[in-house]
Design an enzyme around this catalytic site. Structure first.
Site, mmCIF file in Angstrom:
data_model
loop_
_atom_site.group_PDB
_atom_site.id
_atom_site.type_symbol
_atom_site.label_atom_id
_atom_site.label_comp_id
_atom_site.label_asym_id
_atom_site.label_seq_id
_atom_site.Cartn_x
_atom_site.Cartn_y
_atom_site.Cartn_z
ATOM 1 N N HIS A 146 38.616 39.513 43.584
ATOM 2 C CA HIS A 146 39.664 38.503 43.790
ATOM 3 C C HIS A 146 39.358 37.229 42.985
ATOM 4 O O HIS A 146 40.264 36.599 42.447
ATOM 5 C CB HIS A 146 39.783 38.153 45.274
ATOM 6 N N HIS A 162 41.592 35.486 40.073
ATOM 7 C CA HIS A 162 41.926 34.060 40.056
ATOM 8 C C HIS A 162 41.592 33.464 38.691
ATOM 9 O O HIS A 162 42.391 32.750 38.082
ATOM 10 C CB HIS A 162 41.153 33.353 41.171
ATOM 11 N N HIS A 178 34.400 43.743 45.810
ATOM 12 C CA HIS A 178 35.854 43.648 45.961
ATOM 13 C C HIS A 178 36.283 42.179 46.070
ATOM 14 O O HIS A 178 37.236 41.754 45.410
ATOM 15 C CB HIS A 178 36.301 44.434 47.194
ATOM 16 N N GLU A 179 35.575 41.418 46.904
ATOM 17 C CA GLU A 179 35.923 39.999 47.062
ATOM 18 C C GLU A 179 35.706 39.246 45.751
ATOM 19 O O GLU A 179 36.492 38.376 45.379
ATOM 20 C CB GLU A 179 35.126 39.363 48.199
HETATM 21 ZN ZN LIG Z 1 40.839 41.989 49.136
#
Ligand SMILES: [Zn+2]
Length: 172
Positions: free
Chosen positions: A45, A49, A41-42
Site C-alpha cells: 500500500h 501511495h 502487503h501493507e
Molecule cells: Zn491491504
C-alpha cells in the site's frame, strides 16, 4: 515512511495520511510466513501511495463517506422497515450503497498491494523459493475474504434495493 506497532489483532494497516505503516504486535515480531506476507502487503500500500496509484487515492477519498454510510445505514434500514417509513429506508439504502462502493474500490487496491508485495519479497529475497508459494497463499486467502465480504454486501444491497422499491418498481 515510518513503521510502528499498532495495538490489537489484525490491526495492520498503512495510513496514507501520516505515511505510517502500522503492524500488529504479532506481525511485527513473529518471523512467520504469514507475518512476512501481511507486512509486505501493507508495504505494498505504501508503494501504491508512492507511485500515485489512482484507486488508492480514490479509496482514501471515499473513507469519510463510507464510514458515515456504514454507521448510519443499518439503524436507518431497521427503523425504516419497522416503521414502514419509505424515506428512511431509501436514505438507509443510499448510505449502504456508499459503503458498498467503498468495498468494491477496495478490491483492486488489495489485489494490487499483494501483487506489489510478492514482487518485492521475491526481488529482495526475504523468502526462499520454497517459501514464496506459502506467502502467495496467505495473500490470496486475505484477498478472498475481501471478495467474499464485497459479494455479501452487493447481495444485501440488491435485496434492499428490491425491498425498498428503488429497483424493479415493487414498492410493497
Ligand atoms: Zn491491504
Amino acid at each position: 515512511m515510518r513503521i510502528e506497532t499498532a495495538q490489537g489483532f489484525l490491526s495492520d494497516h498503512y495510513d496514507p495520511r501520516s505515511r505510517v505503516l502500522r503492524l500488529s504486535p504479532d506481525v511485527y515480531s513473529t518471523p512467520s510466513l504469514a507475518a512476512v506476507g501481511v507486512a509486505a502487503h501493507e508495504a505494498g500500500h505504501a508503494l501504491q501511495h508512492a507511485a500515485g496509484y489512482a484507486p488508492l487515492s480514490l479509496r482514501t477519498a471515499l473513507v469519510p463517506a463510507a464510514s458515515v454510510g456504514s454507521q448510519l445505514a443499518w439503524p436507518l434500514l431497521v427503523f425504516g422497515f419497522l416503521l414502514q417509513a419509505t424515506a428512511l429506508v431509501k436514505l438507509g439504502v443510499v448510505f449502504f450503497a456508499a459503503a458498498v462502493v467503498f468495498q468494491l474500490v477496495t478490491l483492486p487496491v488489495e489485489f494490487n498491494a499483494s501483487r506489489r508485495a510478492l514482487a518485492a519479497v521475491e526481488s529482495v529475497g526475504i523468502l526462499g523459493p520454497d517459501e514464496l508459494p506459502g506467502a502467495r497463499q496467505v495473500l490470496t486467502a486475505a484477498a478472498l475474504t475481501y471478495v467474499a465480504a464485497a459479494v455479501t454486501s452487493v447481495m444485501q444491497l440488491l435485496y434492499f434495493l428490491l425491498r425498498s422499491g428503488m429497483l424493479g418498481g415493487n414498492d410493497e
